[in-house]
Motif scaffolding. Sequence first.
Motif, short mmCIF file in Angstrom:
data_model
loop_
_atom_site.label_atom_id
_atom_site.label_comp_id
_atom_site.label_asym_id
_atom_site.label_seq_id
_atom_site.Cartn_x
_atom_site.Cartn_y
_atom_site.Cartn_z
N TYR A 37 8.51 10.57 -5.17
CA TYR A 37 7.31 10.37 -6.20
C TYR A 37 6.19 11.22 -5.68
O TYR A 37 4.97 10.90 -6.34
CB TYR A 37 6.74 8.78 -6.01
N VAL A 72 3.77 7.35 1.42
CA VAL A 72 2.80 6.34 1.59
C VAL A 72 2.91 5.83 3.20
O VAL A 72 3.75 6.08 4.05
CB VAL A 72 3.02 5.25 0.64
N PHE A 74 3.67 3.00 4.84
CA PHE A 74 4.69 2.45 5.64
C PHE A 74 5.70 3.45 5.91
O PHE A 74 6.47 3.31 6.91
CB PHE A 74 5.21 1.12 4.80
N CYS A 97 0.65 0.64 -0.30
CA CYS A 97 1.64 0.17 -1.21
C CYS A 97 1.69 -1.29 -1.55
O CYS A 97 1.48 -1.90 -0.79
CB CYS A 97 3.17 0.47 -0.46
N ASN A 125 9.64 -1.54 2.70
CA ASN A 125 8.22 -1.13 2.06
C ASN A 125 7.53 -2.27 2.54
O ASN A 125 7.22 -3.43 1.85
CB ASN A 125 8.35 -1.53 0.50
N CYS A 183 6.47 -4.70 -6.84
CA CYS A 183 5.75 -3.48 -6.80
C CYS A 183 5.07 -3.34 -7.98
O CYS A 183 5.55 -3.32 -9.23
CB CYS A 183 6.94 -2.22 -6.73
N CYS A 276 2.65 6.06 -9.28
CA CYS A 276 2.40 5.07 -8.25
C CYS A 276 0.91 5.57 -7.96
O CYS A 276 0.54 6.74 -7.32
CB CYS A 276 3.23 5.33 -7.03
N PHE A 278 -0.88 5.01 -5.40
CA PHE A 278 -0.67 5.25 -4.00
C PHE A 278 -0.25 6.59 -3.60
O PHE A 278 -0.87 7.27 -2.62
CB PHE A 278 -0.13 4.05 -2.98
N MET A 279 1.00 6.80 -4.13
CA MET A 279 1.80 8.02 -3.79
C MET A 279 0.89 9.18 -4.39
O MET A 279 0.82 10.34 -3.72
CB MET A 279 3.17 8.14 -4.37
#
Length: 319
Positions: A37, A72, A74, A97, A125, A183, A276, A278-279
Amino acid sequence: MFSTALRRPVLDLPTDLFAAIVDLKRELNAVILAHYYQESEIQDVADYIGDSLGLAQQAASTAADVIVFAGVHFMAETAKILNPDKQVLLPDLAAGCSLADSCPPDAFAAFKAAHPDHLVISYINCTAEIKAMSDIICTSSNAVKIVQQLPPEQPIIFAPDRNLGRYVIQQTGREMLLWQGSCIVHETFSEKKLVQLKIQHPNAEVLAHPECEPAVLHHADFIGSTTALLKYSFDQPGQEFIVVTEPGIIHQMQRQHPEKTFIPAPPNSNCNCNECPFMRLNTLEKLYLAMKNRSPEITLPEPIRIAALQPIQRMLAMS
Ligand code: 13P
Ligand code: SF4
């Protein structure tokens, strides 16, 4: 933290970022592990690109001194749990995440305490604190396999993703108590728009990640982890695929099979929320700066790391 004038962080960027990152890899004896991602440029400079299981396996076996995690929090945390003596860098510490956030440690501890006879299986995750409270970790590529290895009479808590949990229940026929996390990216796909897209592309096969809601998974020809989706798209003779996961993965699909057509599934509203957030905080610039400054670095309290290690090792042994 850079407390003295001698250790001011570098903020300037070289003109050829890609070449500078390659040089730094050699200098630091570093390995760059990237998730599918991540933006295309990061995937292109990485030493290994994979799904969560593949990335954990690489982190467990690397001989590098420094692990640069293009993914990310985690994921980088898992690498640190497995490698306490290595430096683990994450280009942007804010790359979190929503699934991990949906399972706060205090609330989860109370949930677990209310079901003392249950074995806790947690999707990777999640935070290190949740891993430390778990018996076995799983990823989307091995969740079904791990649950199938447990005695049928064993009650199970599955956390934090309710959609992956429901999918595992459906595949194994096992009852499990589900934590109600999700998610934000995979829940954004619209069943209605997916059906419209299928009508426009009647020959396209639908590839979906198990973090999607059941109504969306119902329309899938194949369901799997990111690596499994990629492999399926390579192996099938079909020429058209609708991809119901974060569209960063299409870079690898298109790279291997430029003659095939990969169509990203649309989100519910007119936004780019199938990416995403965050990614996508990681950029090539931040990757370079993290390596140059050897920061931001992942650190963990040792008792949490030790408690989180065993469930990860169980997963690696059961995969
Ligand atoms: P996998 O790459 O393991 O399929 O997971 C997808 C995901 O959401 C990672 O955050
Ligand atoms: Fe978390 Fe979803 Fe982003 Fe994966 S895609 S990192 S599960 S928010």
